[in-house]
Design a protein around this motif. Sequence first.
Motif, PDB file in Angstrom:
ATOM      1  N   UNK A  47      36.624  44.231  34.938  1.00  0.00           N
ATOM      2  CA  UNK A  47      35.609  44.727  35.854  1.00  0.00           C
ATOM      3  C   UNK A  47      35.379  43.694  36.943  1.00  0.00           C
ATOM      4  N   UNK A  48      35.539  44.104  38.190  1.00  0.00           N
ATOM      5  CA  UNK A  48      35.258  43.243  39.334  1.00  0.00           C
ATOM      6  C   UNK A  48      33.982  43.736  39.967  1.00  0.00           C
ATOM      7  N   UNK A  85      34.692  40.345  34.965  1.00  0.00           N
ATOM      8  CA  UNK A  85      34.488  40.422  33.519  1.00  0.00           C
ATOM      9  C   UNK A  85      35.768  40.969  32.896  1.00  0.00           C
ATOM     10  N   UNK A  86      36.227  40.288  31.876  1.00  0.00           N
ATOM     11  CA  UNK A  86      37.425  40.686  31.152  1.00  0.00           C
ATOM     12  C   UNK A  86      37.085  40.770  29.669  1.00  0.00           C
ATOM     13  N   UNK A  87      37.514  41.833  29.044  1.00  0.00           N
ATOM     14  CA  UNK A  87      37.369  41.956  27.595  1.00  0.00           C
ATOM     15  C   UNK A  87      38.768  42.227  27.040  1.00  0.00           C
ATOM     16  N   UNK A 130      45.745  46.462  40.756  1.00  0.00           N
ATOM     17  CA  UNK A 130      45.096  46.468  42.075  1.00  0.00           C
ATOM     18  C   UNK A 130      43.620  46.732  41.862  1.00  0.00           C
ATOM     19  N   UNK A 131      42.787  45.841  42.393  1.00  0.00           N
ATOM     20  CA  UNK A 131      41.340  45.995  42.283  1.00  0.00           C
ATOM     21  C   UNK A 131      40.735  46.041  43.671  1.00  0.00           C
ATOM     22  N   UNK A 132      39.800  46.904  43.851  1.00  0.00           N
ATOM     23  CA  UNK A 132      39.119  47.018  45.132  1.00  0.00           C
ATOM     24  C   UNK A 132      37.827  46.223  45.079  1.00  0.00           C
ATOM     25  N   UNK A 133      37.757  45.163  45.879  1.00  0.00           N
ATOM     26  CA  UNK A 133      36.539  44.371  45.995  1.00  0.00           C
ATOM     27  C   UNK A 133      35.671  45.005  47.075  1.00  0.00           C
TER      28      UNK A 133
END
Length: 186
Positions: free
Chosen positions: A30-31, A38-40, A179-182
């Motif tokens: 989660x960004x 956050x990484x689980x 790919x993460x959208x900030x």
Amino acid sequence: MANISMTEVSLMCHRQSDAGGIAAIDVTATLGQGGEFKLVYRVTGAIEALKIADPAIPDRVDGLWKNTCFELFVGNSEDKSYLEYNFAPSGQWAAYQFSGYRAGMAQLEARTPIVSVAQSGDVLTVSVTLYVPDTERYADLCAGISAVVATKSEKISYWALAHPAGSPDFHHKDCFALKLEARSGA
């Protein structure tokens, strides 16, 4: 209200690795606003066979990959620089910056991440909260999520979202498959 980007992924064991009794490694990433990541990591399988360092003071330590550890690489398609973070179930961590592929390595000035660990039966859960600088400025943020799994019998397996051809190499851009959208808050 903060906008977030959340993704659930499964890591793949490198084809040249022996999984060492591990059936799966699933990760929720989660960004959030302002670069909070956050990484689980959920490791399922023969947890009792893993080589895991004892709990320790959450200090910066090099060489965490010699035992079981979890990793995050962050970069973008705009340039060759990237960041590397390592997290051990012991609570120890490391953070580096690179100017290019395995080039220009330097310690990254970073806030101490929060690492928590829980085990229930055959599932080891490692949760990490950290701050990744400058995520808001990148339009095309990509991440490589990976793990090094060491067993008490000295076997090591390499897990990632994607693997390049050849030997395991988490630094290779082929591993930066998420790919993460900030986004800024509204």
